[in-house]
Design a protein around this motif. Structure first.
Motif, PDB file in Angstrom:
ATOM      1  N   THR A  64       0.838  -1.194   0.000  1.00  0.00           N
ATOM      2  CA  THR A  64       0.000   0.000   0.000  1.00  0.00           C
ATOM      3  C   THR A  64       0.879   1.253   0.000  1.00  0.00           C
ATOM      4  OG1 THR A  64      -1.536  -1.285   1.327  1.00  0.00           O
ATOM      5  CG2 THR A  64      -1.997   1.050   1.136  1.00  0.00           C
ATOM      6  N   SER A  65       1.933   1.232   0.840  1.00  0.00           N
ATOM      7  CA  SER A  65       2.833   2.393   0.898  1.00  0.00           C
ATOM      8  C   SER A  65       3.535   2.614  -0.437  1.00  0.00           C
ATOM      9  CB  SER A  65       3.881   2.207   1.987  1.00  0.00           C
ATOM     10  OG  SER A  65       3.259   1.922   3.196  1.00  0.00           O
ATOM     11  N   TYR A  66       3.999   1.481  -1.044  1.00  0.00           N
ATOM     12  CA  TYR A  66       4.679   1.593  -2.339  1.00  0.00           C
ATOM     13  C   TYR A  66       3.753   2.225  -3.366  1.00  0.00           C
ATOM     14  CZ  TYR A  66       8.541  -1.420  -0.850  1.00  0.00           C
ATOM     15  OH  TYR A  66       9.618  -1.946  -0.208  1.00  0.00           O
ATOM     16  N   MET A  67       2.499   1.763  -3.336  1.00  0.00           N
ATOM     17  CA  MET A  67       1.528   2.272  -4.304  1.00  0.00           C
ATOM     18  C   MET A  67       1.299   3.767  -4.083  1.00  0.00           C
ATOM     19  SD  MET A  67       0.609   0.092  -6.511  1.00  0.00           S
ATOM     20  CE  MET A  67       0.656  -1.652  -6.835  1.00  0.00           C
ATOM     21  N   LEU A  68       1.274   4.171  -2.809  1.00  0.00           N
ATOM     22  CA  LEU A  68       1.072   5.589  -2.493  1.00  0.00           C
ATOM     23  C   LEU A  68       2.249   6.421  -3.004  1.00  0.00           C
ATOM     24  CD1 LEU A  68      -0.519   5.560   1.061  1.00  0.00           C
ATOM     25  CD2 LEU A  68      -1.502   6.529  -1.010  1.00  0.00           C
ATOM     26  N   VAL A  69       3.456   5.888  -2.794  1.00  0.00           N
ATOM     27  CA  VAL A  69       4.656   6.591  -3.282  1.00  0.00           C
ATOM     28  C   VAL A  69       4.604   6.681  -4.804  1.00  0.00           C
ATOM     29  CG1 VAL A  69       7.174   6.445  -3.498  1.00  0.00           C
ATOM     30  CG2 VAL A  69       6.081   5.960  -1.309  1.00  0.00           C
ATOM     31  N   PHE A  70       4.239   5.558  -5.425  1.00  0.00           N
ATOM     32  CA  PHE A  70       4.139   5.504  -6.879  1.00  0.00           C
ATOM     33  C   PHE A  70       3.105   6.526  -7.369  1.00  0.00           C
ATOM     34  CE2 PHE A  70       2.720   3.318 -10.848  1.00  0.00           C
ATOM     35  CZ  PHE A  70       3.921   3.440 -11.521  1.00  0.00           C
ATOM     36  N   ALA A  71       1.959   6.555  -6.644  1.00  0.00           N
ATOM     37  CA  ALA A  71       0.893   7.489  -7.007  1.00  0.00           C
ATOM     38  C   ALA A  71       1.364   8.933  -6.864  1.00  0.00           C
ATOM     39  CB  ALA A  71      -0.335   7.248  -6.146  1.00  0.00           C
ATOM     40  N   LEU A  72       2.175   9.176  -5.832  1.00  0.00           N
ATOM     41  CA  LEU A  72       2.694  10.529  -5.590  1.00  0.00           C
ATOM     42  C   LEU A  72       3.601  10.956  -6.749  1.00  0.00           C
ATOM     43  CD1 LEU A  72       2.614  12.671  -3.261  1.00  0.00           C
ATOM     44  CD2 LEU A  72       4.847  11.818  -2.616  1.00  0.00           C
ATOM     45  N   ILE A  73       4.489  10.034  -7.148  1.00  0.00           N
ATOM     46  CA  ILE A  73       5.395  10.324  -8.270  1.00  0.00           C
ATOM     47  C   ILE A  73       4.577  10.581  -9.529  1.00  0.00           C
ATOM     48  CG2 ILE A  73       7.185   9.332  -9.764  1.00  0.00           C
ATOM     49  CD1 ILE A  73       8.104   7.755  -7.219  1.00  0.00           C
ATOM     50  N   PHE A  74       3.579   9.725  -9.733  1.00  0.00           N
ATOM     51  CA  PHE A  74       2.707   9.842 -10.893  1.00  0.00           C
ATOM     52  C   PHE A  74       1.961  11.174 -10.849  1.00  0.00           C
ATOM     53  CE2 PHE A  74      -0.852   8.685 -13.604  1.00  0.00           C
ATOM     54  CZ  PHE A  74      -0.194   7.981 -14.587  1.00  0.00           C
ATOM     55  N   GLY A  75       1.476  11.531  -9.646  1.00  0.00           N
ATOM     56  CA  GLY A  75       0.746  12.787  -9.451  1.00  0.00           C
ATOM     57  C   GLY A  75       1.618  13.984  -9.754  1.00  0.00           C
ATOM     58  N   LEU A  76       2.894  13.910  -9.351  1.00  0.00           N
ATOM     59  CA  LEU A  76       3.821  15.017  -9.620  1.00  0.00           C
ATOM     60  C   LEU A  76       4.046  15.155 -11.122  1.00  0.00           C
ATOM     61  CD1 LEU A  76       6.480  14.786  -6.780  1.00  0.00           C
ATOM     62  CD2 LEU A  76       4.909  16.661  -7.241  1.00  0.00           C
ATOM     63  N   GLY A  77       4.151  13.991 -11.777  1.00  0.00           N
ATOM     64  CA  GLY A  77       4.288  13.985 -13.238  1.00  0.00           C
ATOM     65  C   GLY A  77       3.084  14.651 -13.875  1.00  0.00           C
ATOM     66  N   ALA A  78       1.915  14.310 -13.339  1.00  0.00           N
ATOM     67  CA  ALA A  78       0.673  14.890 -13.856  1.00  0.00           C
ATOM     68  C   ALA A  78       0.677  16.401 -13.640  1.00  0.00           C
ATOM     69  CB  ALA A  78      -0.526  14.267 -13.158  1.00  0.00           C
ATOM     70  N   ALA A  79       1.135  16.827 -12.460  1.00  0.00           N
ATOM     71  CA  ALA A  79       1.162  18.270 -12.143  1.00  0.00           C
ATOM     72  C   ALA A  79       2.078  19.006 -13.108  1.00  0.00           C
ATOM     73  CB  ALA A  79       1.625  18.479 -10.710  1.00  0.00           C
ATOM     74  N   ILE A  80       3.216  18.378 -13.434  1.00  0.00           N
ATOM     75  CA  ILE A  80       4.145  19.014 -14.383  1.00  0.00           C
ATOM     76  C   ILE A  80       3.471  19.128 -15.758  1.00  0.00           C
ATOM     77  CG2 ILE A  80       6.339  18.693 -15.614  1.00  0.00           C
ATOM     78  CD1 ILE A  80       7.379  17.456 -12.915  1.00  0.00           C
ATOM     79  N   GLY A  81       2.733  18.077 -16.137  1.00  0.00           N
ATOM     80  CA  GLY A  81       1.997  18.096 -17.401  1.00  0.00           C
ATOM     81  C   GLY A  81       0.978  19.218 -17.428  1.00  0.00           C
ATOM     82  N   VAL A  82       0.252  19.352 -16.322  1.00  0.00           N
ATOM     83  CA  VAL A  82      -0.778  20.399 -16.218  1.00  0.00           C
ATOM     84  C   VAL A  82      -0.111  21.773 -16.257  1.00  0.00           C
ATOM     85  CG1 VAL A  82      -2.534  21.413 -14.717  1.00  0.00           C
ATOM     86  CG2 VAL A  82      -2.424  18.937 -14.995  1.00  0.00           C
ATOM     87  N   LEU A  83       1.001  21.905 -15.509  1.00  0.00           N
ATOM     88  CA  LEU A  83       1.745  23.172 -15.488  1.00  0.00           C
ATOM     89  C   LEU A  83       2.174  23.542 -16.904  1.00  0.00           C
ATOM     90  CD1 LEU A  83       3.337  25.457 -13.995  1.00  0.00           C
ATOM     91  CD2 LEU A  83       5.220  23.864 -13.823  1.00  0.00           C
ATOM     92  N   ASN A  84       2.660  22.522 -17.625  1.00  0.00           N
ATOM     93  CA  ASN A  84       3.133  22.748 -18.981  1.00  0.00           C
ATOM     94  C   ASN A  84       2.007  23.245 -19.882  1.00  0.00           C
ATOM     95  OD1 ASN A  84       5.116  22.596 -21.041  1.00  0.00           O
ATOM     96  ND2 ASN A  84       4.086  20.779 -21.808  1.00  0.00           N
TER      97      ASN A  84
END
Lengths: 406, 238
Positions: free
Chosen positions: A262-282
């Motif tokens: 569960t923790s790994y998935m949360l970390v993975f989701a966080l990384i993914f979310g940051l990627g998404a945020a960069i995409g949105v920012l772009n």
């Protein structure tokens, strides 16, 4: 404020292509994050449920120190009281006996663990009776039938209908031996189980081992949301001198692994979310650069920096809201489909075996409200966060320079 | 609506130089100028003579390197960014060379925009904008986006937007540069009419001889300095 909202809405609504690209990016990220959450949650929930409901149970009762010694004479007392207490709290109790010996078929032989069980209780509370690779579960009445672990069947080169000979040391010190017909072969459960299990009707086990009804383990199973701590207390009360343990206590490493997953998935989701945020920012930045001229006009005719900042943030909020709501709505039927149908991982691997435990080959999502609230909220927050930089950029524009941009 | 005799623009010793790397490029040199309320003034000169720079300084879109700018008696050279925004919003109307309408807003919404910034009531500003669009000959085009209007029509919307708040001063940067001569005549008629009927002060930069002739006062800029300031009839083009 109403004018500001209206203007932001006009900008969002009338620039359909720009809005579609930005909101689409947010929606895709929302969908992927919700699916990721639902699948990871499903993996953990269903794997544990598969593991506990197949054979292990959510709780187990043993005689004191039996788990360390496997001493044939250390039995569970108060089996009837435990069964009664279990039924009162909605659990099914399956009494089992264990013994060791040799099993042979033709010119092949192997050491094995004999398990005696009550077919009716097993069928009521566990999935093992339906977890057959070949043949079927033993009949409710003792009939000299046996079921074999999948690897043991391979080692002995046997299949349903074949005969096996069991040779054991009985409880009275004598040698017990019997001839059984193989009723079925289990589908993979776990290395240890698959390699050594010979499961018999309780009456056949008693006869082979002359065990006089000794029960070494009572496994309890119930719904996935069973309150294990409360159940443990209720069972302990019914049998004070018996060791009652939850599956997490019995399989500490596995419980830890599921938590870590569960923790790994949360970390993975966080990384993914940051990627998404960069995409949105772009995309928001690109949209802002495209509109520099327009912002220049606004500023030239007297729009304040604060109003431009607020307007850009409002547009970010609207696009973020649109994208995350659309993403949430689109992902709902996908999660329902993944929960009902799942992904059959057998097309990529025969079975998934983690730490000796075979997991469900159909990877299903878990439909809960949590990701549908959390992910859109996080995406909305990230959209707003990503809108800050373009909003600052826009609010600090020099109008004459911005109006030169085309 | 205004006191026509009072000065609207007073420039004292205005100079402006742009820094391009290590080189300082002078744009304006010691400009002294007063324009009174109700004047209809054309500012002309060769390309690079400093027309747009001067217009931007008067309109608080740019700062002078030195000198004092008074607009309606207020020294804008000491204004903060938000005070400049307020000045542009409340006291100055702009007409830009490239129309510069907000592309996502309709003709009506563009005309209303500055009134909205001023915090005017929605029905009041709608009435003003509808009437102005009618005055500039755009009745029936109120709900068209700029992309659905011709160049001349867009410039008419820009004029309507500039005069909607009834500012004392309207600055126009080459307002007829991107329209044909017929449309340019129509726009000039319109601006002159507004000048006469409403007493608005007009200052526009131009290359167009027709515009220069139609103005009541001509300022000729050359190399960043005023070379001629007077009646257009007394000026002959170099």
């Amino acid at each position: 404020m109403i004018d500001l909202i209206r203007l932001a809405w006009l900008n969002t609504y009338r620039q359909k292509q720009r809005t579609a690209i930005t909101a689409g990016t947010i929606a895709i990220c929302t969908i992927l994050l919700i699916l990721l959450f639902a699948l990871s949650q499903g993996f953990v929930t269903h794997s544990i449920e598969n593991f506990t409901a197949s054979y292990t149970g959510k709780l187990q009762a043993h005689g004191e120190e039996f788990r360390d010694t496997f001493d044939f004479y250390t039995e569970v007392e108060n089996v009837e009281e435990l069964q009664l207490a279990a039924s009162e709290i909605g659990l099914t109790a399956a009494p089992r006996s264990f013994g060791f010996g040799l099993v042979a078929a033709g010119n092949k032989s192997a050491g094995g663990m004999f398990i005696g069980m009550d077919p009716i209780a097993e069928k009521q509370g566990f999935r093992m009776p339906g977890h057959m690779k070949a043949g079927e579960f033993v009949a409710n009445q003792a009939n000299a039938q046996a079921m074999i672990g999948s690897l043991l069947a391979i080692n002995l080169e046997i299949e349903p209908g074949d005969e096996i000979i069991a040779l054991v040391q009985a409880a009275d010190g004598s040698m017990g031996n019997m001839l059984y017909t193989v009723a079925g072969i289990f589908a993979p459960v776990g290395d240890e189980f698959d390699r050594s299990t010979i499961m018999l009707h309780q009456a056949d086990f008693d006869e082979l081992f002359y065990s006089q009804g000794r029960i070494h383990q009572v496994a309890f199973n119930g719904p996935a949301d069973t309150d294990l701590l409360a159940a443990k207390q209720a069972l302990q009360k019914a049998a004070p001198n018996t060791e009652i343990m939850t599956w997490q206590e019995l399989y500490v490493t596995l419980a830890l692994m599921s938590e870590m997953m569960t923790s790994y998935m949360l970390v993975f989701a966080l990384i993914f979310g940051l990627g998404a945020a960069i995409g949105v920012l772009n995309t928001l930045l690109m949209a802002s650069y495209e509109r520099l001229h327009e912002y220049g006009i606004m500023k030239a005719v007297g729009t304040t920096s604060l109003r431009l900042f607020s307007g850009t943030m409002l547009e970010g909020l609207m696009i973020g809201l649109l994208g995350s709501v659309v993403g949430g709505l689109v992902s709902l039927p996908l999660v329902i489909w993944l929960q009902d149908t799942g992904i059959d991982i057998r097309q990529w691997m025969d079975s998934m075996n983690v730490m000796g435990v075979a997991f469900d080959p159909i990877w299903r999502a878990d439909l809960t409200l949590e990701p549908f609230i959390m992910v859109p909220a996080v995406m909305l927050f990230l959209s707003l966060l990503a809108a800050i930089y373009p909003a600052l950029l826009v609010s600090r524009l020099n109008p004459t320079e911005a109006m030169r941009e085309h | 609506m205004n006191d026509t005799a009072k000065p609207v623009i007073q420039l004292s010793h205005i100079s402006k130089a742009y820094q391009l790397g290590e080189i300082k490029v002078p744009a304006l040199h010691d400009i002294n100028l007063t324009i009174n309320g109700g004047e209809f003034v054309a500012m002309a000169g060769p390309s690079g003579s400093g027309k747009t720079t001067l217009l931007n300084i008067i309109g608080a879109l740019d700062d002078p390197s030195s000198g004092q700018v008074l607009v309606n008696g207020q020294d804008t050279s000491i204004f903060s960014a938000s005070q400049k925004s307020e000045l542009r919003r409340m006291q100055i109307g702009y007409i830009f060379q490239h129309y510069n309408l907000i592309p996502v807003l309709t003709a009506l919404e563009n005309t209303e925009y500055v009134l909205m910034l001023q915090g005017r009531d929605k029905s009041e500003r709608r009435d003003i904008a509808m009437n102005l669009l009618k005055e500039v000959g755009l009745q029936g085009k109120e709900h068209h986006l700029p992309s659905q209007l011709s160049g001349g029509q867009q410039q008419r919307v820009a004029i309507a937007r500039a005069i909607a708040p009834e500012p004392r001063l309207i600055l126009a940067d080459e307002p007829t540069a991107n329209v044909d001569s017929h449309t340019a005549e129509g726009l000039l008629d319109l601006m002159e009419q507004l000048n006469q009927e409403k007493g608005s002060t007009f200052l526009f930069s131009t290359h167009d001889v027709t515009v220069m002739k139609r103005s009541h006062r001509l300022i000729w800029l050359k190399d960043g300095a005023i070379d001629y300031d007077g009646n257009p009839s007394g000026f002959s083009l170099p």
